[in-house]
Structures are given as structure tokens and as C-alpha cells.
Scaffold this active site. Sequence first.
Site: not given
Lengths: 433, 433
Positions: A260, A263, A327-328, A361, A420
Amino acid sequence: MKRLKWSDTPSAERHDALRRPAQQAGDTITAAVLNVVADVRTRGDAAVRELTARFDGVALDAFELDAASIAAAADAITPSLRDAIDDAAERIAHFHGAGMTQPYTVDTAPGVRCERVLRPIRRVGLYVPAGSAPLPSTALMLGVPAQLAGCRDIVLCTPPRKDGTADPAVLYAASRCAVTRVFVLGGAQAIAAMAFGTGSVPKCDKLFGPGNAYVTEAKRQVSMADGGAAIDMPAGPSEVLVIADAGANPAFVAADLLSQAEHGPDSQVILISDDGAMIDAVATAIDEQLRTLPRADTARRALESSRLIEVESLDDAFDISNDYAPEHLILAVREARRWLPRVDAAGSVFLGDWSPEALGDYCSGTNHVLPTSGAARFTGGLNVASFQIAITVQDVAPQGLAAIGPCAVELARAEGLDAHRLAVALRLEALPA
Amino acid sequence: MKRLKWSDTPSAERHDALRRPAQQAGDTITAAVLNVVADVRTRGDAAVRELTARFDGVALDAFELDAASIAAAADAITPSLRDAIDDAAERIAHFHGAGMTQPYTVDTAPGVRCERVLRPIRRVGLYVPAGSAPLPSTALMLGVPAQLAGCRDIVLCTPPRKDGTADPAVLYAASRCAVTRVFVLGGAQAIAAMAFGTGSVPKCDKLFGPGNAYVTEAKRQVSMADGGAAIDMPAGPSEVLVIADAGANPAFVAADLLSQAEHGPDSQVILISDDGAMIDAVATAIDEQLRTLPRADTARRALESSRLIEVESLDDAFDISNDYAPEHLILAVREARRWLPRVDAAGSVFLGDWSPEALGDYCSGTNHVLPTSGAARFTGGLNVASFQIAITVQDVAPQGLAAIGPCAVELARAEGLDAHRLAVALRLEALPA
């Protein structure tokens, strides 16, 4: 890496330990992107051409690739990479296809048929970045669900290389999932072109895909603009949170954290364990693995803001994780499946020692476009439904109107909406005997 | 009402005919809401108290209603209204419950188990307006799917009446769908309080519901703010598009158009027909019905920007409708179901003469929180999934890693992400024999 013992950490520091750096684009980026978006919107292809020359250093007359050059990409990559892309595409299609939203019909009263029907979004725009490296996996993660959704027009933009061509692995991946038009076009100018349309790039209804800070800001701006395009989700730097018990493999955990961290310098990396010795062992393994890692500089910068948190029990670890909403989330714990019900908020979860995040991934079958920055508290990752519109339908027979019309009349009266009431009452009076 | 013959209309005018007025909040509203949001975020309940005194003219010390006053609401409304709310709630639950996203599991390779699990969003905030009239139906449309999603904390805000109480019909509807906490609090201050939390109002993860321009702008602002809340969807004025053939009932069509027009002066109302005489007849019926309509002034203002469009064929009508992507689409045509496949983009569709749009507003079972302003090109209306998080899970056995690990290694290498490669390769080397 900052190390904390949770029970000794005052609540203000706990808050800081879980706080992500503010992800709003700086004023410089916001202003630069405003200019790019306005320029592309006003001047179309002429602006796109100038911006590509300026930012990508490539002078191009046309941006669209023809079918022949896309088809040629298959021979420009190794057979093993082609096979890997094929394999990944199949597993992604398998998983995504099995979870598609289905149309359905329910009679909520006799003669009142209610339905949900599904339509593909007419034209979608996919952005596949190529900043530090081209990302064929992202082309699959966007293209496969778009194809399953039945989208007729799938537009893909990816930045040009210095020679004006696109990466062949990305093109091969795109060709695998029925992408209809490919443009070598990157950055905020690609997003603006797909959102508003230019002479050559068609206007898209919704844009998908990750990107750098400029791309992210451009997506934000076009999603707010009148006449712009929708976007898939708010995007931020990638994140992983690992919960490890005393039985975890420190080398595996270190590799997951580093995958991670590599990245980008703003990636978020957190380790939580109920075992202090495990934390020490992981820290040592990280140092060792960093020595041979090509992207070690990037990873080291990300690790500066990472956290190693020691808790008294795994229960505490799950409380922290649910507040953070990563996220993960990797559960490097014994009997990992037993802990899954404790997960309230996360993008994608990896159970046990043999489920590295890198599989998600690339090729487990799940999507890698996932909620970051805590968005997992309220949304999931990309899926086929992200490329579809669910439309509700009601088909009411006279008998059905007789059954539920009076209910609508009563509620319309309570809400003071007389037209209505009238729309129903007129029909009730006209009902066939 | 502006009348057009489509075949005689130059394309620039066609564009204008389908253009919605820009819906961005004016600078005055934006600035006012910025102040309210900042004030509530900084000063919490003290700000909420002052703003309620200023905007609602009510001095309140506390905003939360206790269980007894919510329970008492059942006796404060007529039995027929109670029954209507009960009936509507049941049909809404029936339809929404049948279409819930399901968890699923797929083995994408032997030993590679991929799953989708669902979790309720932890705390949701519902906003039920009471501008021109209180809207118990909106409480049901938000509360029923929240309950079905399994949300544990359901917070509801609705504006105070002059005596500081809330409308009993809204409270009764809220009590029907497990709303856990009710606050008499309205406007931008209610949205800010739920987004950031105050001493008394809990911070919510996602906010739902319609509202006036201030509420809509507040939702937009808190959804963009760091540490704010997600929102259900972009909201604009209500819209209806009716496609009528020569066999339609002009009084029914007129009533449907008026029931949209009475919502507000900015409501969008469009009629398309392949029969000029039908358009004349509807226009006449509108004039007649307006004479006795309590909200005729509002409706008349909305009708000023409405369009009556004559086309040469129904096919043309569907092309126009798909470009416009209306919130509500009424097919007042013979064999309406046969035309349903021609609908590409709409929020909710009403088939035939006996399906007035007002049924969908109240009690057919579908949701009335729907995409406006053309958002039906890329999203559907509110449903149970809007209140849930879909989390993907991968559970990989050693055999599974052996099967798909090499694919991940190949792709990681192509993308230049060496730590990704290592996280898989380390495990491949360590696989039990």
C-alpha cells in the site's frame, strides 16, 4: 512509523492517530484545474491539443486510436501478460456477473403491479491513469462491469506516452471488455473532455476511475458543474488497515503494508495488533524489505505518517477499524472468518494469511475501485450497478386504482396537495363499473 | 404554456425547450447557508437554538421529542389518516423488501472465495420538510427503506410548528418505521446539525430527503466538507413528462400535469403528443381544473415555463424523453407496456390511464425520492441499498493462492509495483507443500 499503545493514548491523540490528512486539493491545484476545465469546455479540441502539448509534452493532431492500432496491442505484449489479463478479466466478470442487480415485479395490491427495470447508462467515460506506470488492471476494473451492465458507448481515456501512443497492455485490456472508443488523453483535460464533449471526444453521462490530484479535482469540478457529468465516487489516496494477532506472519504483514505504501507518499497504512512482539517483528520486516524495494523512497514517505497501534484485545482493534472505515482491511488473525461479522465499514476485506491485498488489486475477481477517506462508512466499491440506472414502474389496472386510490386521496388531503388528490379522484369517478 | 411543433422547431430552440433553468443556488442562498453551517459546526446547540428562533420564530430549549410525545401522535390524527399511513407503509415495505441487494459468494477459482456482504450504514439522518405542508409520505419513503436496511440509528429532523411541536402525521409515520430519535429542527441548521453533530443531535454518516433551496444547498455543502456527511442524491425541483396519444383522457393528463405544477413555481411540466387535438384538449382541461385548484397560483407560475410539444410519431416522443430524463414519466398511451422498452432514462414510469403519478408519491410501493434535473441519466431513486454498504471479501486458501498468485505477480510486474509482487511472491514461496 509512529507507535501507540491504545490504552495509554488520550482521546485527543486517538483522534489524531485515525485522522487522515485533509484531502482537499490545494488552492493551486483547484485554480489550475478550473482553468483547464473552462478552457476545454469553451475551446474543445483546440484546448485539448494545447494542454496535451504543455502537460504531456506530446504534439498530437488527433487523439482517438483506430481499431487497427487497438487490435495490434495484443501482439505488442508478452503472451504471459496477455494470459494474465485474460485470466483476471474472466474472474472479474465471474464475480461481478454473479452480483448484478436484477429486475423484479411485485403486485403490492391486486391490480397494482410495481417493478424495477434496469437500463445501462447510455455513455460512460473511463479514465485509466499512467502516472508512475500504466495500469491495465484499472482498465479491467472499469471496463468489465461497464460491459456487463450493457453500456453501448464505453469511452476510455489514458495518457499518451512520449511518442504519442498508449500503453499496449492497457489497450489490450480495453479491447477485452468492449470499450468502444479509446483516446490518448490524460489529466484534467481528459476528464473535462469526457464531461462536456469536444469535437472529437463524445460527452459522457458518468465518469469512472482513479487518478492523481488533478484528475480527482477535475472529477469533483465537473460533477458539480451545470451540464457536467456524474462521477463514480469521491477518490482519495489508497489505504490499508491490517489487524494482526500473535500468530500472523510478520513478513506477510510487512509486505502487505508496503504494497500500500508504495502507491504514493500520501498512502495511509495502519497496523493494529494485540501483541506487542508482533508489532516489533513487523517493523523489523518492513525495514528489511525496504532495502530491496524499487519504490522504497515513495514507501518510506508514506510510512512516515503510518501508525502501529497496540491494543488490549482484538475487539478493540475492530472498534478502531470500524471508526476509521479503511479502503482495504486485512484480517491477519486466526479463524479470520469468525471475525467478519465484526466488520461494519470497509471497502474490501482480506481474510487470513493467504489473502494478500494485491490479489484484490488484480485478479481475485472483486473490484479495486473502492471507497477511500472514510467513505466506506456510507458506500461500497464499484460494481455493475454503478453503470446502470434502476427505474421503477407502476402499472395500475382499474381494480388496482379502486384498491389504493382512496389511500392516496387521504394522504394528498393531509398534505394539502389538492391537484394530487384530484388526479386520483377524477379517475376513481371514471372507473368502469 | 409554450406550444411547439417539434418538426418545425430549429435545433437551438429544441435545446431550449428541454433545458431546465439552472438550479444552482443563488449567491445569497449560498452565502447564507455557509454562515448557518459554519455557525452550527462551531457553536452546536447554541447556534441551532438561535437559528430556530430566527428562522422558525420558535424559542426552544431542547429539540428532541421524547417517546411519549411521539407515541401520542397516533391519537392526534384521524383513524382514516392513520390507516392510510399504515397501508402506504406496508406497500412501500413490500416493494422495497422484494428488491433488496443480496449477499452472495462465488468461488472464482478453486480456493478463491469472493463474497459480497452487506452492512447497514451506522447512523442515517432523515429530513422531512414541512414548508407548505407537512409531508408524512416523505417520512415513510425515507424511514421504511432505512428500517429494511437494518440501520440501528435513524435520526429524523422536521421543522417545528409555531407552538414548537411537530406535525402528528409525520410523527406517526416516523413511529411506523423504527425512527430512533426525532428532533423538531428544520432548514439548513437541521442539515448542519446532523452532518457535524451538536451536543444534542448525533452526527450522522449519510443524510436523506428533499427540502427547499436552503436545505438542498446545505446538503451540497456538508457533502463537500471535510468531516461532513454523505447525501442521498442531488435534488432539484420536481418534474413530470407525459407522453399522450390520441386515445388519452385529457382530464386525466391535465390533472397529472397540475399535480406536478402545484409542487412549486419551479416545477417542470412537459406534455408530448403525436396528436395536436389531444394537446388542445389537455390545455383546455388545465384551464378548467385551475379554476377550482387551491394552489392555482403556484401551478400557474410553474406552467409558464412548461412545454406542450407536438411530434410526428411516438418514437420521436421517446427520443425527446430519453434526452430529458424526467423524474416522473407518464405513458398515457394505448398498450403502454409495449413502449416500456423504449424508456432509457427516467426516475419512475407510470403506465396507462389508471396509473396517476400521485399513486407513486404516496402508496403504490415505489419510492418518491427520485432523480431530478436530468440525474435519471445516471442514477435511480432511493432504495434499500441507499442505506447499506456493500463490502467485498476474499478468503483465499493456499490452493487458491497457488492458482491465481502467478497472475497477480505478472500484472504487478507489468505495472511496476514491486511490493505488490512481493506480497504475493513471498506467500507463494511459503506455501505448504
